[in-house]
Design a protein around this motif. Structure first.
Motif, short mmCIF file in Angstrom:
data_model
loop_
_atom_site.label_atom_id
_atom_site.label_comp_id
_atom_site.label_asym_id
_atom_site.label_seq_id
_atom_site.Cartn_x
_atom_site.Cartn_y
_atom_site.Cartn_z
N ALA A 263 0.71 -1.24 0.21
CA ALA A 263 0.03 -0.12 0.28
C ALA A 263 0.67 1.34 -0.22
CB ALA A 263 -1.09 -0.37 1.27
N PRO B 65 -5.51 3.26 -1.44
CA PRO B 65 -4.48 1.12 -1.14
C PRO B 65 -4.68 0.38 0.19
CG PRO B 65 -3.44 3.63 -1.13
CD PRO B 65 -4.27 4.16 -0.79
N GLU B 66 -4.94 0.58 1.02
CA GLU B 66 -5.06 -0.47 2.39
C GLU B 66 -5.96 -1.00 1.37
OE1 GLU B 66 -4.47 2.49 2.57
OE2 GLU B 66 -2.15 2.65 3.65
#
Length: 419
Positions: free
Chosen positions: A224, A398-399
């Protein structure tokens, strides 16, 4: 090889789709007219764009004296044609393949070539050989290596007082500083890198798409963090978007629309002709303490169909051409377009690859090369690509995006391993 073929081989897209029926009327049955006697063997190639390639493969076939090899040049959607042909008795004996795919291997459509490759297995570029191995058996012989790399304009960096970027943070910073009213700092494609980056940033972070023990290779916070930095290039407006041609064509770089461009090895001769020595090449820069430079590589392979009535003869011919005839292998790689021979020893000693950017490219491909693993299915690829698009272009978290992809890829790995 056409630009579309290279994107299929190296970028995030690709894979072989099964067709309902064999596409008829494609290619030309060139025949031989001279050469050896013995059983007839049919050999298929996809249509290369480089002049002289078709004549070269006909010449190789004519030089084989233990069988009468007939070459077919197959225009159109070659992957679909061969996938369908392998289900019939009218397909090739020996054929060029973007793979073989896991479906073709598990489906019993290709012949085990382990014994043919074994004497020189160590001499092949291991990154491109790995996706042709399943359960310790080799199912295709790599032909030539294509790769992607980062081109940079030496004079542009010199004028800005900058060094070539060695880390992803430095790439983000350098691209921003090189961006002016007339020139963007970096070109990753007209979609901001979504289509061509694939898993390359993950490898640069020391991760992978799928690990050697067949697990998801990016279930890690570093993934991420790295993709967030790629997003920053988009946020900073450092990326060239909407160029007249896409990333596989070096025109934007040559014309000065961008100071750095991600493209393929095939672009190097054109860039060298236009810019002389005013350019250098780099791998995708490493990211984080566990990272390392990353270079996506790929190689079409030569395979043998299990539907062939002459598998013994077909295997012997494939071994002769892609294991024993190193002169033909080097000729195929470097006389028609610009590729790296799949054999490390040939790449090391080829005159065209001894100095400058070509020598750097060979070293990058050997030391930092990675290819899409066999277990990276179309479903996994699509899930990851969609998430990458949302992260880069839409600013998605992103995570959370990667958590969803990890679940999907885990399910895919379990599904295909049961077969």
């Amino acid at each position: 090889m056409t630009e579309i073929d290279r994107r299929r081989l190296l970028a995030a897209g690709g894979g072989v789709a099964l067709a309902a029926a064999l596409t008829a009327g494609c290619g030309s049955n060139t025949g031989r007219g001279d050469g050896g006697s013995g059983p007839g063997i049919s050999q298929w190639y996809h249509q290369y764009g480089e002049p002289g390639t078709e004549r070269a493969v006909q010449r190789y076939a004519a030089a084989y004296k233990k069988a009468n090899v007939t070459v077919q040049w197959r225009p159109g959607d070659y992957d679909r044609q061969t996938a369908a042909a392998l289900l019939t008795d009218s397909g090739p004996d020996v054929f060029e393949v973007n793979g073989p795919s896991l479906e073709q291997i598990q489906g019993g459509q290709v012949v085990d070539l382990t014994a043919e490759v074994a004497p020189v297995k160590h001499d092949f570029n291991q990154a491109v050989l790995a996706p042709k191995i399943w359960r310790d058996k080799i199912w295709g012989i790599p032909q030539t290596v294509d790769m992607q790399l980062l081109y940079y304009r030496k004079s542009a960096l010199l004028e800005a007082g900058l060094q070539p970027p060695g880390t992803l943070d430095e790439l983000v910073d350098t691209a921003k500083k090189l961006t002016t009213k007339k020139t963007k700092g970096l070109f990753l494609g007209n979609d901001g890198g979504v289509g061509m980056l694939g898993g390359t940033p993950l490898y640069a972070a020391g991760l992978s798409l799928i690990t050697a023990d067949q697990k998801v290779g990016f279930d890690d916070p570093a993934a991420a963090r790295t993709l967030a930095k790629v997003r920053q290039l988009y946020v900073d407006k450092s990326l060239l978007l909407g160029a007249p041609t896409d990333w596989s064509d070096p025109a934007a770089f040559i014309q000065g629309l961008t100071a750095m461009q991600w493209s393929g090895l095939w672009a190097l001769p054109q860039i060298q002709k236009a810019l002389g020595n005013d350019f250098g090449v780099l791998p995708f820069p490493m990211d984080g303490p566990g990272g390392k430079p990353a270079v996506p590589v790929g190689a079409y392979g030569s395979a043998v169909s299990t539907r062939s009535k002459r598998t013994t003869e077909a295997k012997a011919f494939a071994k002769w051409l892609w294991v024993e005839r190193t002169d033909f292998q080097q000729d195929f790689a470097l006389s028609y377009g610009f590729h790296i021979p799949a054999r490390i020893s040939l790449a090391k000693h080829a005159q065209q690859l001894q100095t400058g950017a070509p020598a750097d490219a060979v070293r990058f491909a050997t030391e930092y090369g990675h290819a899409e693993p066999l277990l990276w299915t179309n479903a996994s690829r699509t899930a990851y690509q969609d998430a990458l698009s949302r992260i880069i272009k839409d600013g998605a978290n992103p995570e959370s995006e990667l958590r969803s992809v990890v679940r999907r890829v885990n399910a895919e790995i379990q599904r295909v391993r049961k077969k």
